[in-house]
Design a protein around this motif. Structure first.
Motif, mmCIF file in Angstrom:
data_model
loop_
_atom_site.group_PDB
_atom_site.id
_atom_site.type_symbol
_atom_site.label_atom_id
_atom_site.label_comp_id
_atom_site.label_asym_id
_atom_site.label_seq_id
_atom_site.Cartn_x
_atom_site.Cartn_y
_atom_site.Cartn_z
ATOM 1 N N SER A 54 -8.342 33.626 0.986
ATOM 2 C CA SER A 54 -7.608 34.742 0.152
ATOM 3 C C SER A 54 -8.549 35.589 -0.045
ATOM 4 O O SER A 54 -7.854 36.642 -0.798
ATOM 5 N N CYS A 55 -9.689 35.545 -0.110
ATOM 6 C CA CYS A 55 -10.648 36.439 -0.670
ATOM 7 C C CYS A 55 -10.880 37.788 -0.114
ATOM 8 O O CYS A 55 -11.488 37.728 1.041
ATOM 9 N N PRO A 56 -10.796 38.684 -0.816
ATOM 10 C CA PRO A 56 -10.940 40.215 -0.045
ATOM 11 C C PRO A 56 -12.561 40.606 -0.036
ATOM 12 O O PRO A 56 -12.875 41.256 1.007
ATOM 13 N N SER A 57 -13.443 39.622 -0.504
ATOM 14 C CA SER A 57 -14.928 40.011 -0.263
ATOM 15 C C SER A 57 -15.278 39.351 0.857
ATOM 16 O O SER A 57 -16.374 39.668 1.391
ATOM 17 N N ALA A 58 -14.733 38.290 1.121
ATOM 18 C CA ALA A 58 -15.281 37.299 2.199
ATOM 19 C C ALA A 58 -15.376 38.084 3.594
ATOM 20 O O ALA A 58 -16.492 37.800 4.336
ATOM 21 N N PRO A 59 -14.323 38.560 4.224
ATOM 22 C CA PRO A 59 -14.755 39.248 5.473
ATOM 23 C C PRO A 59 -15.616 40.175 5.611
ATOM 24 O O PRO A 59 -15.936 40.987 6.650
ATOM 25 N N ARG A 60 -15.880 40.785 4.224
ATOM 26 C CA ARG A 60 -16.996 41.927 4.364
ATOM 27 C C ARG A 60 -18.445 41.423 3.908
ATOM 28 O O ARG A 60 -19.255 42.346 3.751
ATOM 29 N N SER A 61 -18.646 40.258 3.717
ATOM 30 C CA SER A 61 -20.032 39.834 3.230
ATOM 31 C C SER A 61 -20.182 38.408 3.550
ATOM 32 O O SER A 61 -19.396 37.681 4.092
ATOM 33 N N SER A 62 -21.183 37.839 3.035
ATOM 34 C CA SER A 62 -21.481 36.365 3.168
ATOM 35 C C SER A 62 -21.101 35.664 1.879
ATOM 36 O O SER A 62 -21.080 34.473 1.839
ATOM 37 N N TYR A 63 -20.119 36.171 0.985
ATOM 38 C CA TYR A 63 -19.773 35.623 -0.226
ATOM 39 C C TYR A 63 -18.636 34.657 0.346
ATOM 40 O O TYR A 63 -17.509 34.879 1.024
ATOM 41 N N ARG A 64 -18.784 33.252 -0.231
ATOM 42 C CA ARG A 64 -17.866 32.276 -0.105
ATOM 43 C C ARG A 64 -17.392 31.527 -1.182
ATOM 44 O O ARG A 64 -18.473 30.722 -1.506
ATOM 45 N N ILE A 65 -16.514 31.834 -1.691
ATOM 46 C CA ILE A 65 -15.924 31.306 -3.003
ATOM 47 C C ILE A 65 -16.087 29.610 -2.951
ATOM 48 O O ILE A 65 -16.633 28.870 -3.836
ATOM 49 N N ARG A 66 -15.639 29.361 -1.540
ATOM 50 C CA ARG A 66 -15.386 27.616 -1.591
ATOM 51 C C ARG A 66 -16.948 27.047 -1.684
ATOM 52 O O ARG A 66 -16.915 26.062 -2.293
ATOM 53 N N LEU A 67 -18.018 27.785 -1.317
ATOM 54 C CA LEU A 67 -19.343 27.285 -1.338
ATOM 55 C C LEU A 67 -19.714 27.130 -2.829
ATOM 56 O O LEU A 67 -20.592 26.307 -3.035
ATOM 57 N N PHE A 68 -19.223 28.390 -3.464
ATOM 58 C CA PHE A 68 -19.733 28.342 -4.808
ATOM 59 C C PHE A 68 -19.000 27.105 -5.466
ATOM 60 O O PHE A 68 -19.691 26.364 -6.543
ATOM 61 N N VAL A 69 -17.699 26.778 -5.452
ATOM 62 C CA VAL A 69 -17.110 25.786 -5.931
ATOM 63 C C VAL A 69 -17.640 24.315 -5.727
ATOM 64 O O VAL A 69 -17.935 23.549 -6.320
ATOM 65 N N ARG A 70 -18.319 24.201 -4.624
ATOM 66 C CA ARG A 70 -18.955 23.011 -3.784
ATOM 67 C C ARG A 70 -20.226 22.805 -4.686
ATOM 68 O O ARG A 70 -20.704 21.820 -4.997
ATOM 69 N N ARG A 71 -20.975 24.150 -4.785
ATOM 70 C CA ARG A 71 -22.309 24.065 -5.526
ATOM 71 C C ARG A 71 -22.131 23.624 -7.039
ATOM 72 O O ARG A 71 -22.778 22.707 -7.669
ATOM 73 N N ALA A 72 -20.977 23.800 -7.655
ATOM 74 C CA ALA A 72 -20.628 23.446 -8.989
ATOM 75 C C ALA A 72 -20.558 22.045 -8.942
ATOM 76 O O ALA A 72 -20.809 21.273 -9.751
ATOM 77 N N VAL A 73 -19.543 21.454 -8.011
ATOM 78 C CA VAL A 73 -19.297 20.265 -7.699
ATOM 79 C C VAL A 73 -20.689 19.248 -7.467
ATOM 80 O O VAL A 73 -20.840 18.290 -8.252
ATOM 81 N N LEU A 74 -21.452 19.828 -6.643
ATOM 82 C CA LEU A 74 -22.738 18.985 -6.459
ATOM 83 C C LEU A 74 -23.841 19.419 -7.709
ATOM 84 O O LEU A 74 -24.913 18.729 -7.205
ATOM 85 N N GLY A 75 -23.636 20.062 -8.521
ATOM 86 C CA GLY A 75 -24.571 20.476 -9.454
ATOM 87 C C GLY A 75 -25.789 21.166 -8.941
ATOM 88 O O GLY A 75 -26.985 21.206 -9.395
ATOM 89 N N LEU A 76 -25.473 22.067 -7.747
ATOM 90 C CA LEU A 76 -26.499 22.829 -7.145
ATOM 91 C C LEU A 76 -26.887 24.088 -8.041
ATOM 92 O O LEU A 76 -26.458 25.261 -7.487
ATOM 93 N N GLU A 77 -27.331 23.849 -9.112
ATOM 94 C CA GLU A 77 -27.483 25.032 -10.140
ATOM 95 C C GLU A 77 -28.475 26.183 -9.534
ATOM 96 O O GLU A 77 -28.091 27.476 -9.594
ATOM 97 N N ASP A 78 -29.556 26.101 -9.058
ATOM 98 C CA ASP A 78 -30.603 27.103 -8.714
ATOM 99 C C ASP A 78 -29.889 27.904 -7.653
ATOM 100 O O ASP A 78 -30.049 29.008 -7.507
ATOM 101 N N GLU A 79 -29.148 27.140 -6.514
ATOM 102 C CA GLU A 79 -28.552 27.611 -5.432
ATOM 103 C C GLU A 79 -27.431 28.800 -5.751
ATOM 104 O O GLU A 79 -27.444 29.678 -5.121
ATOM 105 N N ALA A 80 -26.773 28.190 -6.694
ATOM 106 C CA ALA A 80 -25.456 28.986 -7.169
ATOM 107 C C ALA A 80 -26.090 30.119 -8.149
ATOM 108 O O ALA A 80 -25.613 31.353 -7.616
ATOM 109 N N LEU A 81 -26.925 30.119 -8.911
ATOM 110 C CA LEU A 81 -27.233 31.128 -9.908
ATOM 111 C C LEU A 81 -28.124 32.106 -9.453
ATOM 112 O O LEU A 81 -28.140 33.370 -9.782
ATOM 113 N N THR A 82 -29.109 31.822 -8.111
ATOM 114 C CA THR A 82 -29.900 32.731 -7.869
ATOM 115 C C THR A 82 -29.256 33.460 -6.354
ATOM 116 O O THR A 82 -29.974 34.290 -5.944
#
Ligand code: SF4
Ligand code: SF4
Length: 194
Positions: A54-82
């Motif tokens: 659904s994301c308008p940013s996804a087709p134009r960049s490497s931004y993947r909201i699903r990946l960020f939600v996954r990082r939240a679930v797995l507690g991957l703080e440094d990967e997400a915040l940096t």
């Protein structure tokens, strides 16, 4: 923890860094913080991908909201915040509208941005906006060209906001001072010589 190879060469170290995730890389507090700040049930995500689709940013960049939600679930703080992609969400809420699990991925991102700011990771335009709001009450203040245009339209030169009633600006400053927003914006920009 990622395996250190110690090549003695920072470039090689980065190129060949261990890309596996280990249990020790997970910070369980990160998920709790994201859910508390974002007020959303990120841990219910089953990775269907509707949000990224659904994301308008996804087709134009490497931004993947699903990946960020996954990082939240797995507690991957440094990967997400940096990750610089954290700032590519337009907050359009399409993902939130469509998530079959009633998660608000947009608010996961907003929570992560809050946590990143606490580590001084924040794009400069946010800091400049904070400074403008502090001094004028507006993120996009009026200027002389617009004042002339307003006059031509038969309007007052300044709108009936803090521009017209500057006596309300100290109230805004009090709120920003409480959260040390201006103080931190000034400090980060000064550290970068801006
Ligand atoms: S749409 Fe919802 S459940 Fe599906 S991947 Fe995105 S956050 Fe997870
Ligand atoms: S709110 Fe952000 S993450 Fe969600 S679809 Fe819009 S741009 Fe993408």
């Amino acid at each position: 923890m990622a395996t250190e190879k110690n090549y003695g060469n920072p470039q090689l170290e980065d190129k060949l860094r261990d890309r596996y995730f280990y249990t020790e890389d997970s910070h369980p507090d990160f998920l709790a913080d994201v859910e508390k700040i974002g007020r959303t049930i990120a841990h219910m995500c089953f990775q269907c991908g509707t949000c990224t689709g659904s994301c308008p940013s996804a087709p134009r960049s490497s931004y993947r909201i699903r990946l960020f939600v996954r990082r939240a679930v797995l507690g991957l703080e440094d990967e997400a915040l940096t990750d610089p992609d954290l700032w590519l969400c337009t907050t359009c809420y399409s993902c939130t509208d469509r998530c079959p699990r009633d998660i608000a991925p947009t608010d996961v991102i907003m929570a992560m941005r809050n946590l990143a700011f606490k580590r001084d990771i924040v794009p400069r335009n946010f800091l400049k906006t904070a400074q403008l709001i502090y001094t004028t009450g507006h993120g996009v203040p009026n200027n002389d060209v617009n004042r002339a245009a307003r006059e031509k339209l038969g309007l007052t030169r300044d709108p009936p906001t803090t521009h017209g009633y500057p006596e309300f600006i100290p109230g805004i400053q009090k709120i920003l001072d409480y959260y040390k927003l201006k103080e931190n914006a000034d400090r980060i920009l000064a550290e970068e010589g801006q």
